[in-house]
Motif scaffolding. Structure first.
Motif, short mmCIF file in Angstrom:
data_model
loop_
_atom_site.label_atom_id
_atom_site.label_comp_id
_atom_site.label_asym_id
_atom_site.label_seq_id
_atom_site.Cartn_x
_atom_site.Cartn_y
_atom_site.Cartn_z
N LEU A 218 0.85 -1.17 0.00
CA LEU A 218 0.00 0.00 0.00
C LEU A 218 0.89 1.24 0.00
CD1 LEU A 218 -3.14 0.55 2.29
CD2 LEU A 218 -2.00 2.30 0.94
N PRO A 219 1.17 1.77 -1.18
CA PRO A 219 1.93 3.02 -1.28
C PRO A 219 0.98 4.21 -1.29
CG PRO A 219 1.65 2.10 -3.46
CD PRO A 219 0.91 1.18 -2.50
N VAL A 220 1.52 5.41 -1.08
CA VAL A 220 0.70 6.60 -1.15
C VAL A 220 1.56 7.77 -1.59
CG1 VAL A 220 1.04 7.19 1.30
CG2 VAL A 220 -0.95 8.09 0.08
N LEU B 56 6.60 2.50 -7.30
CA LEU B 56 6.05 3.74 -6.78
C LEU B 56 4.53 3.73 -6.88
CD1 LEU B 56 8.64 6.26 -8.28
CD2 LEU B 56 8.66 5.17 -6.03
N ALA B 57 3.93 4.73 -6.26
CA ALA B 57 2.47 4.76 -6.15
C ALA B 57 1.80 4.91 -7.52
CB ALA B 57 2.06 5.91 -5.24
N ASN C 288 -3.34 5.33 -6.00
CA ASN C 288 -2.79 5.61 -4.68
C ASN C 288 -2.23 7.02 -4.57
OD1 ASN C 288 -2.72 2.54 -5.04
ND2 ASN C 288 -2.33 2.76 -2.85
N VAL C 289 -2.73 7.92 -5.42
CA VAL C 289 -2.33 9.32 -5.39
C VAL C 289 -3.50 10.14 -4.85
CG1 VAL C 289 -1.63 11.32 -6.75
CG2 VAL C 289 -0.74 9.04 -7.31
N ILE C 290 -3.23 10.97 -3.83
CA ILE C 290 -4.25 11.84 -3.27
C ILE C 290 -3.76 13.29 -3.35
CG2 ILE C 290 -5.27 10.11 -1.76
CD1 ILE C 290 -3.59 11.12 0.51
N ARG C 291 -4.70 14.21 -3.45
CA ARG C 291 -4.34 15.62 -3.60
C ARG C 291 -4.02 16.28 -2.27
NH1 ARG C 291 -8.79 18.00 -7.95
NH2 ARG C 291 -8.21 16.64 -9.70
#
Length: 209
Positions: A130-132, A190-191, A195-198
């Protein structure tokens, strides 16, 4: 190619990480802040003295500790893993090991942040990943540009399950940088977009000093 000594040292590194997280889970069940203190001190010790430390030689000589934000209990969650609407499989670059296949096993909905994908390494050993990557990624004093890891159970980074069998402990205070943040010769998965959040996530391990 890794030599025999290097392979043994890497195995010892992972053994120590597994032991560290076992202690973290035990402490965090009653006192997450104490678990976080153990995690910080244990990782500092490994980075400073272990032969498999990802620090470059010059960086190791002046190393005084990883840059980690103070613990904030508001960033700790027990979240249900929801089955994905559509199964998804993707490969992420694993450097010398070649492409690493991952399977989306579910998502967790983080309050105020949205959903993050929970991935399973396809192949021998399995493991959850679980990357972020958050809004501070790549910013001065922020988080690593390629994102951080919350869980990577193949390598021992595991905060455990919640009280229910379909939940995970997701604590952003334990988000840590992949090895390539310290040594560019490492290649780290990498994410992905899921798994990308602002929003900014100001806790966990920050960019190296």
């Amino acid at each position: 190619m890794i030599d025999t000594l290097g392979a043994l040292q890497l195995a010892d590194w992972r053994r120590r990480v597994i032991g560290l997280y076992a202690g973290v889970r035990h402490l965090s069940a009653h006192d997450p802040r104490a678990g976080h203190d153990l995690w910080r001190s244990g990782r500092d010790e490994l980075f400073a003295g272990h032969p498999s430390s990802p620090l470059l030689p010059d960086d190791r000589q002046r190393f005084t500790g990883l840059t980690v934000a103070a613990y904030d209990p508001d960033w700790r969650f027990e979240l249900e893993v929801r089955r994905p609407v559509e199964p998804e499989r993707r490969s992420m670059d694993g450097g010398a090991d070649g492409p690493i296949p991952f399977l989306l096993v579910g998502t967790v909905r983080v309050p105020y942040l949205g959903e993050l994908g929970v991935w399973r390494v396809v192949g021998y050993g399995g493991g959850l990943f679980l990357p972020v990557k958050d809004g501070l990624a790549g910013r001065p004093g922020g988080t690593f540009g390629g994102g951080r890891y919350l869980l990577d159970t193949v390598k021992g980074a595991d905060l455990g399950s919640g009280a229910a069998g379909d939940t995970l402990i997701i604590d952003f205070n334990f988000a840590y940088n992949p090895s390539c943040a310290y040594d560019p010769s490492w290649t780290c998965p990498l994410a992905p977009d899921a798994n990308v959040i602002r929003e900014d996530v100001p806790v966990g391990e920050l960019v190296p000093r």
